[in-house]
Design a protein around this motif. Structure first.
Motif, PDB file in Angstrom:
ATOM      1  N   PRO A   1      49.493  42.809  82.556  1.00 14.82           N
ATOM      2  CA  PRO A   1      50.361  41.656  82.811  1.00 14.82           C
ATOM      3  C   PRO A   1      49.550  40.473  83.327  1.00 14.82           C
ATOM      4  O   PRO A   1      48.625  40.647  84.108  1.00 14.82           O
ATOM      5  CB  PRO A   1      51.334  42.171  83.882  1.00 14.82           C
ATOM      6  CG  PRO A   1      51.279  43.658  83.783  1.00 14.82           C
ATOM      7  CD  PRO A   1      49.889  43.994  83.343  1.00 14.82           C
ATOM      8  N   GLU A   2      49.918  39.274  82.880  1.00 13.37           N
ATOM      9  CA  GLU A   2      49.281  38.069  83.395  1.00 13.37           C
ATOM     10  C   GLU A   2      49.673  37.893  84.863  1.00 13.37           C
ATOM     11  O   GLU A   2      50.673  38.436  85.335  1.00 13.37           O
ATOM     12  CB  GLU A   2      49.713  36.855  82.580  1.00 13.37           C
ATOM     13  CG  GLU A   2      49.348  36.930  81.108  1.00 13.37           C
ATOM     14  CD  GLU A   2      47.846  36.902  80.872  1.00 13.37           C
ATOM     15  OE1 GLU A   2      47.133  36.327  81.734  1.00 13.37           O
ATOM     16  OE2 GLU A   2      47.391  37.423  79.856  1.00 13.37           O
ATOM     17  N   SER A   3      48.881  37.106  85.579  1.00 17.83           N
ATOM     18  CA  SER A   3      49.076  36.964  87.025  1.00 17.83           C
ATOM     19  C   SER A   3      50.479  36.498  87.387  1.00 17.83           C
ATOM     20  O   SER A   3      51.036  36.914  88.409  1.00 17.83           O
ATOM     21  CB  SER A   3      48.042  35.986  87.591  1.00 17.83           C
ATOM     22  OG  SER A   3      46.734  36.488  87.409  1.00 17.83           O
ATOM     23  N   ALA A   4      51.072  35.638  86.552  1.00 21.64           N
ATOM     24  CA  ALA A   4      52.405  35.101  86.843  1.00 21.64           C
ATOM     25  C   ALA A   4      53.524  36.037  86.415  1.00 21.64           C
ATOM     26  O   ALA A   4      54.697  35.742  86.663  1.00 21.64           O
ATOM     27  CB  ALA A   4      52.577  33.743  86.168  1.00 21.64           C
ATOM     28  N   MET A   5      53.176  37.157  85.803  1.00 27.31           N
ATOM     29  CA  MET A   5      54.176  38.104  85.333  1.00 27.31           C
ATOM     30  C   MET A   5      54.443  39.180  86.384  1.00 27.31           C
ATOM     31  O   MET A   5      53.608  39.406  87.264  1.00 27.31           O
ATOM     32  CB  MET A   5      53.705  38.772  84.026  1.00 27.31           C
ATOM     33  CG  MET A   5      53.523  37.848  82.860  1.00 27.31           C
ATOM     34  SD  MET A   5      52.887  38.752  81.409  1.00 27.31           S
ATOM     35  CE  MET A   5      54.301  39.836  81.051  1.00 27.31           C
ATOM     36  N   PRO A   6      55.584  39.867  86.298  1.00 27.15           N
ATOM     37  CA  PRO A   6      55.806  41.024  87.168  1.00 27.15           C
ATOM     38  C   PRO A   6      54.680  42.039  86.997  1.00 27.15           C
ATOM     39  O   PRO A   6      54.250  42.306  85.882  1.00 27.15           O
ATOM     40  CB  PRO A   6      57.146  41.578  86.671  1.00 27.15           C
ATOM     41  CG  PRO A   6      57.851  40.406  86.076  1.00 27.15           C
ATOM     42  CD  PRO A   6      56.759  39.568  85.459  1.00 27.15           C
ATOM     43  N   TYR A   7      54.191  42.566  88.095  1.00 25.14           N
ATOM     44  CA  TYR A   7      53.107  43.544  88.159  1.00 25.14           C
ATOM     45  C   TYR A   7      51.729  42.955  87.826  1.00 25.14           C
ATOM     46  O   TYR A   7      50.742  43.681  87.775  1.00 25.14           O
ATOM     47  CB  TYR A   7      53.390  44.757  87.261  1.00 25.14           C
ATOM     48  CG  TYR A   7      54.507  45.620  87.793  1.00 25.14           C
ATOM     49  CD1 TYR A   7      54.259  46.591  88.751  1.00 25.14           C
ATOM     50  CD2 TYR A   7      55.819  45.429  87.356  1.00 25.14           C
ATOM     51  CE1 TYR A   7      55.292  47.363  89.271  1.00 25.14           C
ATOM     52  CE2 TYR A   7      56.857  46.193  87.872  1.00 25.14           C
ATOM     53  CZ  TYR A   7      56.589  47.152  88.824  1.00 25.14           C
ATOM     54  OH  TYR A   7      57.610  47.912  89.333  1.00 25.14           O
ATOM     55  N   GLY A   8      51.660  41.642  87.640  1.00 33.83           N
ATOM     56  CA  GLY A   8      50.359  41.023  87.401  1.00 33.83           C
ATOM     57  C   GLY A   8      49.452  41.127  88.607  1.00 33.83           C
ATOM     58  O   GLY A   8      48.265  41.441  88.491  1.00 33.83           O
TER      59      GLY A   8
ATOM     60  N   GLU B   1      58.304  42.787  79.768  1.00 33.52           N
ATOM     61  CA  GLU B   1      57.843  41.883  78.716  1.00 33.52           C
ATOM     62  C   GLU B   1      56.367  42.111  78.426  1.00 33.52           C
ATOM     63  O   GLU B   1      55.547  42.180  79.331  1.00 33.52           O
ATOM     64  CB  GLU B   1      58.067  40.430  79.130  1.00 33.52           C
ATOM     65  CG  GLU B   1      57.717  39.426  78.044  1.00 33.52           C
ATOM     66  CD  GLU B   1      57.992  37.989  78.455  1.00 33.52           C
ATOM     67  OE1 GLU B   1      57.910  37.102  77.583  1.00 33.52           O
ATOM     68  OE2 GLU B   1      58.282  37.764  79.646  1.00 33.52           O
ATOM     69  N   GLU B   2      56.038  42.215  77.137  1.00 35.46           N
ATOM     70  CA  GLU B   2      54.640  42.390  76.745  1.00 35.46           C
ATOM     71  C   GLU B   2      53.858  41.111  77.042  1.00 35.46           C
ATOM     72  O   GLU B   2      54.343  40.011  76.781  1.00 35.46           O
ATOM     73  CB  GLU B   2      54.518  42.707  75.259  1.00 35.46           C
ATOM     74  CG  GLU B   2      55.167  44.005  74.839  1.00 35.46           C
ATOM     75  CD  GLU B   2      56.588  43.819  74.353  1.00 35.46           C
ATOM     76  OE1 GLU B   2      57.198  42.771  74.706  1.00 35.46           O
ATOM     77  OE2 GLU B   2      57.092  44.700  73.638  1.00 35.46           O
ATOM     78  N   PRO B   3      52.638  41.238  77.569  1.00 43.45           N
ATOM     79  CA  PRO B   3      51.866  40.038  77.907  1.00 43.45           C
ATOM     80  C   PRO B   3      51.531  39.176  76.704  1.00 43.45           C
ATOM     81  O   PRO B   3      51.438  37.949  76.827  1.00 43.45           O
ATOM     82  CB  PRO B   3      50.601  40.597  78.571  1.00 43.45           C
ATOM     83  CG  PRO B   3      50.591  42.049  78.303  1.00 43.45           C
ATOM     84  CD  PRO B   3      51.983  42.467  78.012  1.00 43.45           C
TER      85      PRO B   3
ATOM     86  N   TRP C   1      54.519  37.091  76.173  1.00 43.95           N
ATOM     87  CA  TRP C   1      54.610  36.106  77.257  1.00 43.95           C
ATOM     88  C   TRP C   1      53.651  34.946  77.004  1.00 43.95           C
ATOM     89  O   TRP C   1      54.017  33.784  77.174  1.00 43.95           O
ATOM     90  CB  TRP C   1      54.284  36.796  78.579  1.00 43.95           C
ATOM     91  CG  TRP C   1      54.477  35.943  79.801  1.00 43.95           C
ATOM     92  CD1 TRP C   1      55.606  35.797  80.546  1.00 43.95           C
ATOM     93  CD2 TRP C   1      53.490  35.103  80.427  1.00 43.95           C
ATOM     94  NE1 TRP C   1      55.398  34.945  81.603  1.00 43.95           N
ATOM     95  CE2 TRP C   1      54.097  34.499  81.547  1.00 43.95           C
ATOM     96  CE3 TRP C   1      52.154  34.818  80.149  1.00 43.95           C
ATOM     97  CZ2 TRP C   1      53.424  33.626  82.397  1.00 43.95           C
ATOM     98  CZ3 TRP C   1      51.480  33.936  80.987  1.00 43.95           C
ATOM     99  CH2 TRP C   1      52.099  33.346  82.102  1.00 43.95           C
ATOM    100  N   ARG C   2      52.423  35.264  76.579  1.00 45.13           N
ATOM    101  CA  ARG C   2      51.441  34.197  76.307  1.00 45.13           C
ATOM    102  C   ARG C   2      51.891  33.328  75.140  1.00 45.13           C
ATOM    103  O   ARG C   2      51.703  32.105  75.142  1.00 45.13           O
ATOM    104  CB  ARG C   2      50.064  34.825  76.028  1.00 45.13           C
ATOM    105  CG  ARG C   2      49.411  35.464  77.251  1.00 45.13           C
ATOM    106  CD  ARG C   2      47.963  35.811  76.984  1.00 45.13           C
ATOM    107  NE  ARG C   2      47.817  36.836  75.973  1.00 45.13           N
ATOM    108  CZ  ARG C   2      47.728  38.132  76.221  1.00 45.13           C
ATOM    109  NH1 ARG C   2      47.798  38.588  77.481  1.00 45.13           N
ATOM    110  NH2 ARG C   2      47.576  39.020  75.247  1.00 45.13           N
TER     111      ARG C   2
END
Length: 334
Positions: free
Chosen positions: A231-238, A321-323, A326-327
């Motif tokens: 996960p990206e940093s801004a995503m849950p669990y990032g 959500e898949e990273p 998201w990107r």
């Protein structure tokens, strides 16, 4: 040994204001009580040959047996390079060191220090490959990884000493010259000149790193962990993914099997730290997806499937959500 333990205990036992409200039985925060307390008690045992008071309430064996455990733990801690820093690393050291002892004693000792019990630890495969797998172009053996070099759960920056045979023949002459001139400038306390010379070095993707008072010229590599997408940093669990990878590699020399270079200039590879496969940890803890668009390895798929079934990490959510999606949404301004 004593100095290392004192340093660890001192740094772990200074609680912040918020931590002070949830101190464990040894007077340190719940987050680091296991590592700090065990370091303290091993130091105390080394000096006095005394085991901690109260331990007998948690275990079934005698004080004589307990002394034997601490002798073994003292030796194991001396041999660990670097010594364990996280509760999980510390629990694994205890479990491995005392694997021939009674289960009730091992679990009681872990419980006494607030360390993870065996059944809560992720079971990992043993060892890194002894021969290079197909597709590996070369391998890197890094200097100790700085925690600040962990960008997220699937990307790290590492440095390889130019004394490494693979690196020594390819160092640009201007970098070698700048390193020599920088050393001289520092000896003369001409720090502005030394800083300017170091900028020349870093502009060429190198850096002078101080390790145990020795300055080492090293080549910089940005590494993308092959086969996973965290996960990206801004995503849950990032944040959790980044912390997990940081805990795994910080302060350690890692082995990287490089397969290719991606379009961003990162080196795509498998990362091993003390024979632990980083991608396996991230997948089994539910902190990354198997990146099937670029990697079809069955074992990675199985590790993700295992985490999904246990609903650990990001799989605790119904529809994470898949990273890569998201990107894509970020690029398209959604």
């Amino acid at each position: 040994m004593g100095n290392a333990l004192r340093f660890l205990y001192k740094n772990c036992s200074q609680p912040t204001t918020t931590e002070s409200q949830s101190l464990g039985p040894h007077g340190v925060s719940a987050q680091n009580v296991g590592v700090s307390a065990l370091a303290h008690d091993i130091l105390h045992f080394e000096v006095t040959s005394q085991v901690p008071e109260g331990l007998s309430k948690h275990v079934v064996s005698s004080k004589k047996a307990q002394s034997n455990w601490y002798k073994k733990l003292l030796q194991a801690w001396k041999q660990a390079k670097p010594p364990p820093r996280t509760p999980e690393e510390t629990a694994r050291l205890v479990i491995e060191t005392l694997k021939r002892h009674q289960k009730a004693d091992v679990e009681g000792l872990l419980a006494f220090y607030g360390l993870p019990l065996p059944h809560t630890l992720v079971e990992l495969s043993t060892g890194a490959p002894s021969t290079l797998p197909n597709g590996v172009k070369y391998e890197l053996h890094t200097l100790p990884v700085d925690v600040k070099a962990v960008a997220d759960g699937d990307t790290i920056t590492v440095y390889v000493s130019t004394t490494d045979p693979r690196e020594s023949s390819s160092v640009p002459k201007e970098v070698q010259l700048a390193a020599i001139q920088r050393s001289k400038a520092r000896a003369e306390r001409n720090y502005p000149k030394a800083d300017a010379l170091h900028k020349k070095i870093t502009d060429q993707n190198y850096r002078v790193i101080n390790i145990q008072n020795e300055e080492i010229l090293a080549k910089k590599y940005r590494i993308r962990l092959r086969g996973i997408d965290a996960p990206e940093s801004a995503m849950p669990y990032g944040k959790q993914a980044k912390e997990e990878l940081a805990n795994l590699v910080q302060g350690k020399c890692v082995r990287i099997l490089v397969y290719e270079q991606d379009r961003y200039g990162r080196y795509v590879g498998d990362v091993y730290c003390n024979d632990i496969f980083a991608q396996e940890v991230m997948l089994k803890k539910g902190l990354a997806w198997h990146y099937t668009a670029y990697d079809r390895r069955t074992e990675l798929a199985n590790w993700e499937k295992e985490a999904r079934a246990k609903r650990v990490g990001l799989w605790a959510s119904k529809n994470p959500e898949e990273p890569w999606e998201w990107r894509k949404d970020q690029r398209e301004g959604r």
